[in-house]
Scaffold this active site. Structure first.
Site, PDB file in Angstrom:
ATOM      1  N   HIS A   1      43.661  -2.903 -70.936  1.00  0.00           N
ATOM      2  CA  HIS A   1      42.377  -2.381 -70.643  1.00  0.00           C
ATOM      3  C   HIS A   1      42.406  -1.790 -69.069  1.00  0.00           C
ATOM      4  O   HIS A   1      41.749  -1.004 -69.019  1.00  0.00           O
ATOM      5  CB  HIS A   1      41.405  -3.370 -71.046  1.00  0.00           C
ATOM      6  CG  HIS A   1      41.197  -3.637 -72.312  1.00  0.00           C
ATOM      7  ND1 HIS A   1      40.910  -5.098 -73.058  1.00  0.00           N
ATOM      8  CD2 HIS A   1      41.190  -2.751 -73.522  1.00  0.00           C
ATOM      9  CE1 HIS A   1      40.876  -5.083 -74.320  1.00  0.00           C
ATOM     10  NE2 HIS A   1      41.119  -3.837 -74.634  1.00  0.00           N
TER      11      HIS A   1
ATOM     12  N   LYS B   1      34.244  -7.593 -86.272  1.00  0.00           N
ATOM     13  CA  LYS B   1      35.631  -8.189 -86.112  1.00  0.00           C
ATOM     14  C   LYS B   1      35.840  -9.783 -86.289  1.00  0.00           C
ATOM     15  O   LYS B   1      36.705 -10.386 -85.992  1.00  0.00           O
ATOM     16  CB  LYS B   1      36.208  -8.004 -84.727  1.00  0.00           C
ATOM     17  CG  LYS B   1      36.965  -6.519 -84.473  1.00  0.00           C
ATOM     18  CD  LYS B   1      37.666  -6.224 -83.396  1.00  0.00           C
ATOM     19  CE  LYS B   1      38.405  -4.992 -83.629  1.00  0.00           C
ATOM     20  NZ  LYS B   1      39.381  -4.537 -82.420  1.00  0.00           N
TER      21      LYS B   1
ATOM     22  N   ARG C   1      48.259   3.055 -77.693  1.00  0.00           N
ATOM     23  CA  ARG C   1      49.603   2.324 -77.286  1.00  0.00           C
ATOM     24  C   ARG C   1      50.599   2.781 -78.110  1.00  0.00           C
ATOM     25  O   ARG C   1      51.542   2.785 -77.551  1.00  0.00           O
ATOM     26  CB  ARG C   1      49.213   0.823 -77.501  1.00  0.00           C
ATOM     27  CG  ARG C   1      48.135   0.224 -76.712  1.00  0.00           C
ATOM     28  CD  ARG C   1      47.572  -1.203 -77.237  1.00  0.00           C
ATOM     29  NE  ARG C   1      47.101  -0.967 -78.467  1.00  0.00           N
ATOM     30  CZ  ARG C   1      46.305  -1.833 -79.218  1.00  0.00           C
ATOM     31  NH1 ARG C   1      46.272  -3.198 -78.545  1.00  0.00           N
ATOM     32  NH2 ARG C   1      45.966  -1.624 -80.237  1.00  0.00           N
TER      33      ARG C   1
ATOM     34  N   SER D   1      43.862  -7.707 -77.578  1.00  0.00           N
ATOM     35  CA  SER D   1      43.044  -8.763 -77.587  1.00  0.00           C
ATOM     36  C   SER D   1      43.491  -9.862 -78.504  1.00  0.00           C
ATOM     37  O   SER D   1      43.427 -10.752 -78.314  1.00  0.00           O
ATOM     38  CB  SER D   1      41.635  -8.434 -77.361  1.00  0.00           C
ATOM     39  OG  SER D   1      41.438  -7.495 -76.366  1.00  0.00           O
TER      40      SER D   1
HETATM   41  O1  PNS Z   1      38.163  -2.168 -79.223  1.00  0.00           O
HETATM   42  P1  PNS Z   1      37.753  -1.749 -80.553  1.00  0.00           P
HETATM   43  O2  PNS Z   1      37.272  -3.089 -81.372  1.00  0.00           O
HETATM   44  O3  PNS Z   1      39.083  -0.896 -81.126  1.00  0.00           O
HETATM   45  O4  PNS Z   1      36.571  -0.677 -80.225  1.00  0.00           O
HETATM   46  C1  PNS Z   1      36.073  -0.225 -81.635  1.00  0.00           C
HETATM   47  C2  PNS Z   1      34.934   0.704 -81.013  1.00  0.00           C
HETATM   48  C3  PNS Z   1      33.676  -0.368 -80.698  1.00  0.00           C
HETATM   49  C4  PNS Z   1      35.355   1.838 -79.969  1.00  0.00           C
HETATM   50  C5  PNS Z   1      34.240   1.298 -82.335  1.00  0.00           C
HETATM   51  O5  PNS Z   1      34.330   0.231 -83.339  1.00  0.00           O
HETATM   52  C6  PNS Z   1      32.703   1.825 -82.340  1.00  0.00           C
HETATM   53  O6  PNS Z   1      32.750   2.984 -81.529  1.00  0.00           O
HETATM   54  N1  PNS Z   1      31.751   1.224 -82.828  1.00  0.00           N
HETATM   55  C7  PNS Z   1      30.463   1.757 -82.909  1.00  0.00           C
HETATM   56  C8  PNS Z   1      29.982   2.181 -84.284  1.00  0.00           C
HETATM   57  C9  PNS Z   1      30.293   3.692 -84.514  1.00  0.00           C
HETATM   58  O7  PNS Z   1      29.952   4.397 -83.601  1.00  0.00           O
HETATM   59  N2  PNS Z   1      31.001   3.852 -85.539  1.00  0.00           N
HETATM   60  C10 PNS Z   1      31.508   5.236 -85.878  1.00  0.00           C
HETATM   61  C11 PNS Z   1      32.604   5.737 -85.348  1.00  0.00           C
HETATM   62  S1  PNS Z   1      33.953   5.966 -86.153  1.00  0.00           S
END
Ligand code: PNS
Length: 167
Positions: free
Chosen positions: A19, A43, A95, A133
């Site tokens: 990150h 999660k 990645r 993570s």
């Molecule tokens: O680190 P992560 O868990 O891969 O991050 C995922 C994240 C937070 C980027 C994603 O789950 C998100 O943007 N969630 C907010 C809800 C949203 O906007 N969903 C629609 C997008 S598909």
């Protein structure tokens, strides 16, 4: 020249060197980068509270000397948060090919929801391409040494939190 603000969203449970590497790369290409932690992640039970994650990222940002990077939290749709922040772009790390499908779907869904918001993908340094993570937590809980894969302040917090040590 236009001012570009980008959001780097994620769960960050915890922040990894991957990150941080992405923050370093991303912050060179935008004027302002906002690291945004999702509050209502589905999660499962996190290792760190959102407040703890904010603190750790704040410390890591200050330690690395990034002057155009900040950290905050968000809830609900990312596109709504980005719009409220006046951000034109979302930064995400890729990645490996295995990340691509999920990231592509999210980027396309976000574009459907807000066609003006662009998703920028960047690749972390090769040495972090396997770091997540989820793996960090799993390996650490079993006593494995992950000290080269997370910032020292995260390592200390993980040791304090779980009462387990390195190797
Ligand atoms: O680190 P992560 O868990 O891969 O991050 C995922 C994240 C937070 C980027 C994603 O789950 C998100 O943007 N969630 C907010 C809800 C949203 O906007 N969903 C629609 C997008 S598909």
């Amino acid at each position: 020249m236009q001012f570009v603000k980008a959001i780097y969203p994620g769960t960050f449970d915890p922040l990894t060197n991957g990150h941080l590497d992405l923050i370093a790369r991303g912050s060179k290409f935008v004027d302002e980068l906002v690291v945004a932690i999702l509050r209502n992640s589905d999660k499962g039970t996190p290792l760190f509270t959102v407040a703890e994650r904010v603190e750790m990222i704040q410390e890591a940002i200050a330690g690395a000397g990034f002057t155009n990077v900040s950290v905050t939290t968000f809830d609900g749709l990312l596109v709504d948060f980005a719009r409220a922040q006046g951000a034109k772009a979302v930064l995400r790390g890729i990645r490996a090919i295995s990340d691509y499908e999920y990231e592509f779907q999210m980027a396309m869904m976000n574009r459907k929801l807000d066609p003006k918001l662009e998703t920028l993908f960047m690749m972390p340094a090769e040495k972090y391409t396997y770091v997540s993570s989820r793996l960090i937590k799993g390996v650490f809980k079993l006593g494995g040494d992950v000290s080269e894969l997370v910032p020292p302040l995260v390592m200390q917090r993980m040791m304090a939190k779980t009462g387990t040590g390195v190797g």
